[in-house]
Design a protein around this motif. Structure first.
Motif, PDB file in Angstrom:
ATOM      1  N   ILE A  55      -7.133   3.950  -7.400  1.00 33.31           N
ATOM      2  CA  ILE A  55      -6.308   3.790  -8.597  1.00 33.31           C
ATOM      3  C   ILE A  55      -7.139   3.292  -9.777  1.00 33.31           C
ATOM      4  O   ILE A  55      -6.917   3.685 -10.928  1.00 33.31           O
ATOM      5  CB  ILE A  55      -5.137   2.827  -8.301  1.00 33.31           C
ATOM      6  N   SER A  56      -8.108   2.425  -9.492  1.00 33.23           N
ATOM      7  CA  SER A  56      -8.907   1.835 -10.569  1.00 33.23           C
ATOM      8  C   SER A  56      -9.712   2.879 -11.333  1.00 33.23           C
ATOM      9  O   SER A  56     -10.145   2.627 -12.457  1.00 33.23           O
ATOM     10  CB  SER A  56      -9.846   0.767  -9.995  1.00 33.23           C
ATOM     11  N   ARG A  57      -9.891   4.042 -10.757  1.00 35.62           N
ATOM     12  CA  ARG A  57     -10.638   5.106 -11.436  1.00 35.62           C
ATOM     13  C   ARG A  57      -9.758   5.900 -12.401  1.00 35.62           C
ATOM     14  O   ARG A  57     -10.231   6.833 -13.042  1.00 35.62           O
ATOM     15  CB  ARG A  57     -11.267   6.052 -10.412  1.00 35.62           C
ATOM     16  N   GLU A  58      -8.484   5.525 -12.474  1.00 35.12           N
ATOM     17  CA  GLU A  58      -7.538   6.182 -13.378  1.00 35.12           C
ATOM     18  C   GLU A  58      -7.606   7.701 -13.219  1.00 35.12           C
ATOM     19  O   GLU A  58      -7.894   8.450 -14.169  1.00 35.12           O
ATOM     20  CB  GLU A  58      -7.811   5.779 -14.831  1.00 35.12           C
ATOM     21  N   PRO A  59      -7.329   8.201 -12.024  1.00 35.75           N
ATOM     22  CA  PRO A  59      -7.498   9.627 -11.757  1.00 35.75           C
ATOM     23  C   PRO A  59      -6.412  10.481 -12.407  1.00 35.75           C
ATOM     24  O   PRO A  59      -5.314  10.008 -12.699  1.00 35.75           O
ATOM     25  CB  PRO A  59      -7.391   9.699 -10.226  1.00 35.75           C
ATOM     26  N   LYS A  60      -6.748  11.738 -12.611  1.00 29.92           N
ATOM     27  CA  LYS A  60      -5.730  12.695 -13.022  1.00 29.92           C
ATOM     28  C   LYS A  60      -4.842  13.057 -11.834  1.00 29.92           C
ATOM     29  O   LYS A  60      -3.640  13.285 -11.987  1.00 29.92           O
ATOM     30  CB  LYS A  60      -6.398  13.959 -13.569  1.00 29.92           C
ATOM     31  N   ILE A  61      -5.476  13.109 -10.653  1.00 27.72           N
ATOM     32  CA  ILE A  61      -4.747  13.420  -9.423  1.00 27.72           C
ATOM     33  C   ILE A  61      -5.129  12.391  -8.376  1.00 27.72           C
ATOM     34  O   ILE A  61      -6.316  12.216  -8.080  1.00 27.72           O
ATOM     35  CB  ILE A  61      -5.094  14.827  -8.896  1.00 27.72           C
ATOM     36  N   LEU A  62      -4.157  11.721  -7.811  1.00 29.74           N
ATOM     37  CA  LEU A  62      -4.386  10.766  -6.737  1.00 29.74           C
ATOM     38  C   LEU A  62      -3.849  11.381  -5.451  1.00 29.74           C
ATOM     39  O   LEU A  62      -2.669  11.719  -5.350  1.00 29.74           O
ATOM     40  CB  LEU A  62      -3.660   9.452  -7.025  1.00 29.74           C
ATOM     41  N   ILE A  63      -4.734  11.534  -4.468  1.00 28.57           N
ATOM     42  CA  ILE A  63      -4.351  12.137  -3.188  1.00 28.57           C
ATOM     43  C   ILE A  63      -4.365  11.045  -2.130  1.00 28.57           C
ATOM     44  O   ILE A  63      -5.406  10.420  -1.882  1.00 28.57           O
ATOM     45  CB  ILE A  63      -5.333  13.262  -2.800  1.00 28.57           C
ATOM     46  N   LEU A  64      -3.228  10.811  -1.517  1.00 29.99           N
ATOM     47  CA  LEU A  64      -3.082   9.782  -0.496  1.00 29.99           C
ATOM     48  C   LEU A  64      -2.772  10.459   0.829  1.00 29.99           C
ATOM     49  O   LEU A  64      -1.675  10.983   1.037  1.00 29.99           O
ATOM     50  CB  LEU A  64      -1.963   8.804  -0.866  1.00 29.99           C
ATOM     51  N   ASP A  65      -3.747  10.482   1.731  1.00 34.69           N
ATOM     52  CA  ASP A  65      -3.595  11.136   3.035  1.00 34.69           C
ATOM     53  C   ASP A  65      -3.237  10.091   4.075  1.00 34.69           C
ATOM     54  O   ASP A  65      -4.094   9.328   4.531  1.00 34.69           O
ATOM     55  CB  ASP A  65      -4.896  11.857   3.396  1.00 34.69           C
ATOM     56  N   GLU A  66      -1.973  10.019   4.452  1.00 35.19           N
ATOM     57  CA  GLU A  66      -1.473   9.039   5.428  1.00 35.19           C
ATOM     58  C   GLU A  66      -1.841   7.620   5.013  1.00 35.19           C
ATOM     59  O   GLU A  66      -2.316   6.815   5.813  1.00 35.19           O
ATOM     60  CB  GLU A  66      -2.030   9.341   6.827  1.00 35.19           C
ATOM     61  N   ALA A  67      -1.618   7.298   3.743  1.00 33.60           N
ATOM     62  CA  ALA A  67      -2.068   6.015   3.194  1.00 33.60           C
ATOM     63  C   ALA A  67      -1.257   4.830   3.694  1.00 33.60           C
ATOM     64  O   ALA A  67      -1.664   3.679   3.503  1.00 33.60           O
ATOM     65  CB  ALA A  67      -2.010   6.061   1.669  1.00 33.60           C
ATOM     66  N   THR A  68      -0.115   5.064   4.324  1.00 37.07           N
ATOM     67  CA  THR A  68       0.719   3.961   4.804  1.00 37.07           C
ATOM     68  C   THR A  68       0.732   3.857   6.325  1.00 37.07           C
ATOM     69  O   THR A  68       1.482   3.061   6.875  1.00 37.07           O
ATOM     70  CB  THR A  68       2.165   4.132   4.309  1.00 37.07           C
ATOM     71  N   SER A  69      -0.100   4.636   6.999  1.00 36.78           N
ATOM     72  CA  SER A  69       0.005   4.745   8.463  1.00 36.78           C
ATOM     73  C   SER A  69      -0.291   3.447   9.187  1.00 36.78           C
ATOM     74  O   SER A  69       0.241   3.208  10.272  1.00 36.78           O
ATOM     75  CB  SER A  69      -0.933   5.844   8.975  1.00 36.78           C
ATOM     76  N   ALA A  70      -1.144   2.579   8.616  1.00 36.98           N
ATOM     77  CA  ALA A  70      -1.515   1.330   9.306  1.00 36.98           C
ATOM     78  C   ALA A  70      -0.878   0.109   8.663  1.00 36.98           C
ATOM     79  O   ALA A  70      -1.276  -1.018   8.958  1.00 36.98           O
ATOM     80  CB  ALA A  70      -3.034   1.178   9.315  1.00 36.98           C
ATOM     81  N   LEU A  71       0.123   0.316   7.781  1.00 34.30           N
ATOM     82  CA  LEU A  71       0.688  -0.794   7.027  1.00 34.30           C
ATOM     83  C   LEU A  71       1.999  -1.274   7.626  1.00 34.30           C
ATOM     84  O   LEU A  71       2.783  -0.484   8.175  1.00 34.30           O
ATOM     85  CB  LEU A  71       0.925  -0.378   5.571  1.00 34.30           C
ATOM     86  N   ASP A  72       2.245  -2.576   7.490  1.00 32.33           N
ATOM     87  CA  ASP A  72       3.548  -3.109   7.856  1.00 32.33           C
ATOM     88  C   ASP A  72       4.521  -2.864   6.709  1.00 32.33           C
ATOM     89  O   ASP A  72       4.186  -2.236   5.707  1.00 32.33           O
ATOM     90  CB  ASP A  72       3.437  -4.594   8.205  1.00 32.33           C
ATOM     91  N   ALA A  73       5.743  -3.370   6.857  1.00 29.80           N
ATOM     92  CA  ALA A  73       6.782  -3.083   5.873  1.00 29.80           C
ATOM     93  C   ALA A  73       6.391  -3.563   4.485  1.00 29.80           C
ATOM     94  O   ALA A  73       6.602  -2.866   3.481  1.00 29.80           O
ATOM     95  CB  ALA A  73       8.096  -3.737   6.321  1.00 29.80           C
ATOM     96  N   GLN A  74       5.808  -4.748   4.396  1.00 31.18           N
ATOM     97  CA  GLN A  74       5.403  -5.274   3.095  1.00 31.18           C
ATOM     98  C   GLN A  74       4.300  -4.418   2.488  1.00 31.18           C
ATOM     99  O   GLN A  74       4.300  -4.120   1.291  1.00 31.18           O
ATOM    100  CB  GLN A  74       4.920  -6.716   3.234  1.00 31.18           C
TER     101      GLN A  74
END
Length: 861
Positions: free
Chosen positions: A170-189
Motif C-alpha cells: 500500500i505504501s507504494r501507492e499502486p495503481k493496481i493492488l493485487i492481494l492473493d489470499e491476503a487474509t488466509s492466515a489472519l484472525d478476525a481482527q
C-alpha cells in the motif's frame, strides 16, 4: 467494526472511472498437459474492489502471476492504465503500477522488518538507508500497526507477516493492488484490518484485485466478482447482489453441500495424549488432555502461542514439561512420530512437503514399509496406493510425477494431508488445515478429519477461522498471551463466542486493540520475543571471534618457536596471504548471492600465463596497467562463461564452474605447456617491496579496501539488495530487486578479482606456470566461510574473509614450524571449514538465543 466494512456500492461507483485501470484480455497458459487458463478476460476500474474466486486449480494464482510478471502467458494482453505491459518481469509490472501481495509471501525472513519494508519500496520513496528504522516506525504507525521494525521478519507471527506485506504494498501507492489470499492466515481482527485497508486504498482511486476463498469477505467488501472454473471464465457479477451459494455453484459447476460433518459427544474417550506443565518459547505452562474420537480446536488472537503449543505437543523445539502417550514420555519429534503423533504445519513450502520430490513420492513417503518388500519397492502396489490417494483426496494433478510446486495451494495441502493421514497416526496435529483452500475442498478436509476422529484417533486443529472451529470441533481451547484461558464445548458454540472469549482476554493488554472505523492497531502479546540477533550482529561477533583466534594462534606459535613474530617470518607470511586474500574476496561476492565459483584457481593461473606474455618488460605503471587489463579480460570472458552457464542454461553453479575450470585450465596449457616467459621484475617491486613495517603496502591497501567495501555494503541499499538475493532470490525478485543482474555482476566481479589475485601471484612466481593456481580454489572457499559467509548466501564480511585467510595461513605455517606431517596442511582447511559451517548454522544461533533468554521464576532449562 464489521458493520463499518459493509460499503455502499453507489458511493464506490462514484469513484470508479469509465476506463479500466486493469484490463485482462484473452490470457491463456498451459503447463504440460494441463490448461491452467483458457482465454480469460476481465476488467478492474479505478476505485473498485474486484474479487477473483474459484476452486483450487481454477487458475487464480496463474492470473496473479501473469499480471505481476512472474508468469509468461502463452497468449493474451495485460493493460495497466491503458498501456499494454509487454515485458514479463516483476520489476516492469511494478513500474507500470501493479503491486502484488503473493499468497506464499515475499518477506525475507532473515532480514529485519525495516529492511523488508525498504526493499519493497519504490526507489523514489525510500529514505536514506541510515534512517530506515525511524522511517519504518513512522510508516507502520501511519497505518496503525505497531511492530518492532528491528525485529527479524521470520520471528513475526504469520498474521503479522501478512499485514506487513500489505502495508509495504500500500505504501507504494499502486495503481493496481493485487492481494492473493491476503487474509488466509489472519484472525478476525486481522481480517477486519485488511478489509478496512482495502477500502481506504480503493477510496484513493486504486484498483484492488482481491483473490480469496473466503466468500464471506467477498460479500463484505467487493464491488464485483469474477469466477473461474478449470481455467475458464465463468462471468463477472455484482458482488452485493449475488448469493454466496450461487458463487459456489459457479465455482464448482454443481451444487455443493456446505454443511459440517455431524459430531458426537466424545468426553469419555480414552486419553491418547497428555501434556502437563508444558512450556516453551511463547507459551506455557499448559495442561492438556487429548481423547480418542475428538477434534480439539485451538483459538486465539494471532501470535498468542497457538502454534507454539501445537509444536510443543509434538515435542518440536526447545520445550520442557511432560508429554505422554500410551504411558511413554515423548522427548523428541522422532519419538512422537514413532508413537503415532504427527504434525502437519501450514508452511507447505518448508515444512509439509518435500519440494524436490514428485507428488506421488510425497504421498507415499510416510508408508514406504507398506509399499515395499525386503527393502525393494513394489511398484504396482505403490502406483495403486498413489492413485487411490489422489482419488480419495480429490487431488487435481495432471500426473503423479509433477512437483508439488506445480499444483495450486489447495491441492498442495491435500497432498500434505494425504501423506500424514496415510501413516494412520493416533494423534494428528494440524496448523491451518484449510488455509488457501476452496469451499468444496474445505468440506472434503472437514469430512476427512471427522473420519479420522471417528476411527478412534484425536485431531488438534489451530485455525484463525473461528467459524471453522465452531462448526468442526468437539472442544475449543482459547489461548491468550501463551496461556489457556478458556475451554468451550464444540456443540452449540458460535463463532462470536469463540472470538469474544479471546478478544476480551487479549484486550486486557493495554493498547492491544484500538476499535475505530479509521484505524486498527495490531500489537503482539506482551511476551512475544523482541530479541533479534541480526545478521550484522552475528557477522560482527564472527569477526571479533576470528580476531581473537588470530591473537591466540600468534601467541601459541610464538611460544612454541620463539621466532614466529620476527619481521622476516611475518613478511613471508604476508606474501603467502596476499593472493589468497584477493581470491577469497572474489569468492566472497559469489557466496554472498548464493553461488559458488570453483574456477577461480584456473582464472588465477590464466592471469599468470597472460602476464608472462603481456608484461615481460616495462615500468611499474606499464605492468600494473597490463595487470588491470588482464583482470578486466578475465572478468568479462571467464565471468561471462560462468554467467551464461549458470543464468542462461540454468546449470548448477558448482557443475558449471567446474566445466569452466576445465576449459580455462586447458587454455593455460595450450598457451604455456611448460613454465616459461619471464614476468617484468617491476611488478614484484610494485606489489611486494614497498612495505609498512613487515607487511607489503599493497596488502595494507587491500585490507583497507575490504573495510571500506564492508562499510558501504552494510550501510547501503545496494548492499542490502545483494544480501537479499543471496538469502532468497525468488522473494527478492518479487520485491523488484533485479536478482539475475545482481548475480551476473557478482560472477563477473569474482572472475575479475581472481584475475587480480593471479596478477599478485605472477609478481611472486615471476614466470608463466600452467599449474600455479590449482591449490587456491579450496582456500578461496574456506577463507570466506571461516569469515562468516554461508553457502546459502546473504552472509559474511570481506574483513571476515581476510581474517579467515590469516587463520588458514598461520595454521599452515604452524604445520611447518612444528614439523607435522605435510598431509595436515591439506586436512586443516577442510576441518576448519566444516567447523565454520556448523557454527554458523541458524539452528545453532537459535539454540544459543533460547538458552541465553531471561528466565522466569522457577523455570529450569
Amino acid at each position: 467494526m464489521t458493520d463499518n466494512l459493509t460499503f455502499d456500492s453507489h458511493e464506490r461507483a462514484e469513484m470508479q472511472g469509465t476506463s479500466p485501470r486493469l484490463a485482462v484480455s484473452g490470457i491463456s497458459k498451459r503447463y504440460g498437459v494441463v490448461q491452467a487458463l483458457d482465454d480469460v478476460s476481465f476488467d478492474v476500474s479505478a476505485g473498485q474492489i474486484h474479487a477473483l474466486v474459484g476452486e483450487n486449480g481454477s487458475g487464480k494464482s496463474t492470473v496473479v502471476g501473469i499480471i505481476s510478471g512472474t508468469v509468461q502467458p502463452d497468449a493474451g494482453v495485460i493493460s495497466i492504465d491503458g498501456g499494454a505491459v509487454t515485458s514479463r518481469r516483476t520489476a516492469d509490472s511494478q513500474r507500470a503500477g501493479a503491486i502484488t501481495v503473493f499468497q506464499d509471501g515475499s518477506l525475507i525472513k532473515d532480514l529485519s522488518v525495516a529492511q523488508n519494508l525498504y526493499l519493497g519500496t519504490d526507489r523514489a520513496q525510500r529514505p536514506a538507508y541510515r534512517r530506515i528504522v525511524a522511517w519504518a516506525t513512522e510508516l507502520l504507525a501511519s497505518h496503525g500497526i505497531r511492530i518492532d521494525p528491528t525485529m527479524k521478519a521470520g520471528d513475526l507471527a504469520p498474521g503479522d507477516r501478512q499485514l506487513l506485506e500489505i502495508i509495504r504494498a500500500i505504501s507504494r501507492e499502486p495503481k493496481i493492488l493485487i492481494l492473493d489470499e491476503a487474509t488466509s492466515a489472519l484472525d478476525a481482527q486481522g481480517v477486519d484490518t485488511v478489509l478496512l485497508l482495502m477500502r481506504q486504498v480503493a477510496s484513493r482511486g486504486t484498483a484492488v484485485l482481491f483473490v480469496t476463498h473466503r466468500l464471506s469477505e467477498v460479500e463484505r467488501v467487493a464491488d464485483t466478482v469474477t469466477v473461474l472454473r478449470d481455467g475458464r471464465y465463468q462471468g463477472t457479477h455484482d458482488a452485493p447482489t449475488t448469493a454466496l451459494q450461487r458463487l459456489v455453484e459457479l465455482m464448482a459447476g454443481t451444487r455443493v453441500d456446505m454443511e459440517f460433518p455431524e459430531r458426537s459427544d466424545q468426553s469419555n474417550g480414552k486419553v491418547l495424549l497428555q501434556a502437563k506443565d508444558l512450556a516453551g518459547p511463547g507459551f506455557g505452562p499448559v495442561d492438556v488432555e487429548l481423547r480418542a474420537g475428538e477434534i480439539v480446536g485451538i483459538a486465539g488472537a494471532d501470535g498468542n502461542g497457538q502454534l507454539a503449543l501445537l509444536r510443543g505437543l509434538a515435542s518440536l523445539g526447545e520445550t520442557h514439561g511432560h508429554v505422554r502417550t500410551g504411558g511413554t514420555s515423548i522427548r523428541s519429534y522422532r519419538m512422537a512420530v514413532e508413537r503415532g503423533v504427527v504434525l502437519l504445519g501450514s508452511d507447505r513450502k518448508n515444512e509439509s512437503l518435500f519440494s524436490a520430490l514428485s507428488v506421488g513420492d510425497n504421498i507415499g513417503i510416510g508408508v514406504l514399509g507398506r509399499l515395499s518388500s525386503m527393502g525393494f519397492m513394489r511398484l504396482k502396489r505403490e502406483r495403486s496406493f498413489i492413485e487411490d490417494s489422489i482419488e480419495e483426496y480429490r487431488i487435481r494433478v495432471g500426473n503423479p510425477r509433477q512437483l508439488p510446486s506445480e499444483l495450486s495451494g489447495g491441492n498442495q495441502q491435500k497432498v500434505a494431508l494425504s501423506r500424514v493421514l496415510a501413516m494412520d497416526p493416533r494423534v494428528v496435529l494440524i496448523d491451518e488445515p484449510t488455509q488457501g483452500v476452496d469451499v468444496r475442498s474445505r468440506m472434503d478436509i472437514y469430512r476427512l478429519l471427522r473420519q479420522v476422529a471417528d476411527k478412534g484417533h484425536a485431531v488438534v486443529v489451530v485455525s484463525s477461522d473461528a467459524s471453522e472451529l465452531a462448526g468442526m470441533c468437539d472442544r475449543v481451547l482459547v489461548m491468550s498471551r501463551g496461556r489457556l484461558t478458556a475451554e468451550l464445548p464444540g456443540l452449540g458454540v458460535t463463532e462470536e463466542q469463540i472470538v469474544g472469549a479471546f478478544a476480551i482476554e487479549h484486550a486486557a493488554d493495554p493498547g492491544a486493540v484500538l476499535d475505530s472505523a479509521d484505524q486498527v492497531v495490531v500489537d503482539g502479546p506482551a511476551d512475544r520475543p523482541r530479541r533479534f540477533a541480526g545478521i550484522a550482529n552475528r557477522e560482527t561477533m564472527r569477526v571479533v571471534a576470528l580476531a581473537a583466534l588470530v591473537v591466540c594462534l600468534t601467541v601459541f606459535a610464538q611460544a612454541k618457536t620463539g621466532s614466529f613474530t620476527d619481521p622476516t617470518n611475518l613478511y613471508i607470511l604476508s606474501l603467502v596471504l596476499f593472493p589468497i586474500a584477493a581470491v577469497s574476496a572474489a569468492q566472497y561476492f559469489v557466496l554472498l548471492v548464493g553461488g559458488i565459483d570453483v574456477s577461480v584457481g584456473a582464472a588465477m593461473t590464466l592471469a599468470v600465463v597472460l602476464m608472462s606474455s603481456w608484461a615481460t618488460a616495462g615500468s611499474v605503471a606499464t605492468v600494473l596497467l597490463a595487470g588491470a587489463v588482464v583482470a578486466l579480460v578475465l572478468g568479462v570472458v571467464v565471468g561471462g562463461v560462468n554467467t551464461f552457464l549458470v543464468e542462461r542454461l540454468r546449470i548448477v553453479p558448482v557443475i558449471a564452474t567446474i566445466a569452466t575450470m576445465g576449459i580455462v585450465g586447458g587454455v593455460c596449457y595450450m598457451l604455456r605447456p611448460t613454465p616459461s616467459g619471464a614476468i617484468a621484475p617491476a611488478l614484484g617491486d610494485a606489489l611486494m617491496l614497498t612495505t609498512v613495517g613487515p607487511i607489503p603496502a599493497a596488502l595494507v591497501v587491500l585490507g583497507l579496501l575490504f573495510v571500506v567495501v564492508d562499510v558501504v555494503l552494510r550501510n547501503s541499499g545496494a548492499g542490502l539488495r545483494m544480501r537479499a538475493v543471496g538469502l532468497d532470490s525468488q522473494y527478492a525478485d518479487r520485491l523488484g530487486v533485479p536478482a539475475r543482474r545482481v548475480r551476473v555482476a557478482c560472477y563477473l566481479l569474482c572472475s575479475a578479482l581472481a584475475g587480480v589475485g593471479g596478477v599478485i601471484l605472477a609478481a611472486q612466481v615471476g614466470v608463466g606456470d600452467p599449474n600455479v593456481g590449482s591449490s587456491f580454489t579450496l582456500l578461496s572457499i574456506a577463507a570466506p566461510i571461516l569469515g562468516g559467509a554461508a553457502l546459502q548466501g546473504g552472509r559474511g564480511l570481506l574483513i571476515g574473509s581476510l581474517l579467515g585467510t590469516v587463520v588458514l595461513v598461520i595454521s599452515q605455517n604452524l604445520v611447518t614450524l612444528l614439523a607435522l606431517n605435510d598431509g595436515v596442511s591439506l586436512v586443516l582447511p577442510g576441518v576448519l571449514t566444516l567447523l565454520a559451517l556448523m557454527s554458523s548454522s541458524d539452528g545453532a544461533v537459535k539454540l544459543w538465543l533460547w538458552r541465553a533468554r531471561p528466565r522466569g521464576h522457577g523455570e529450569t532449562g
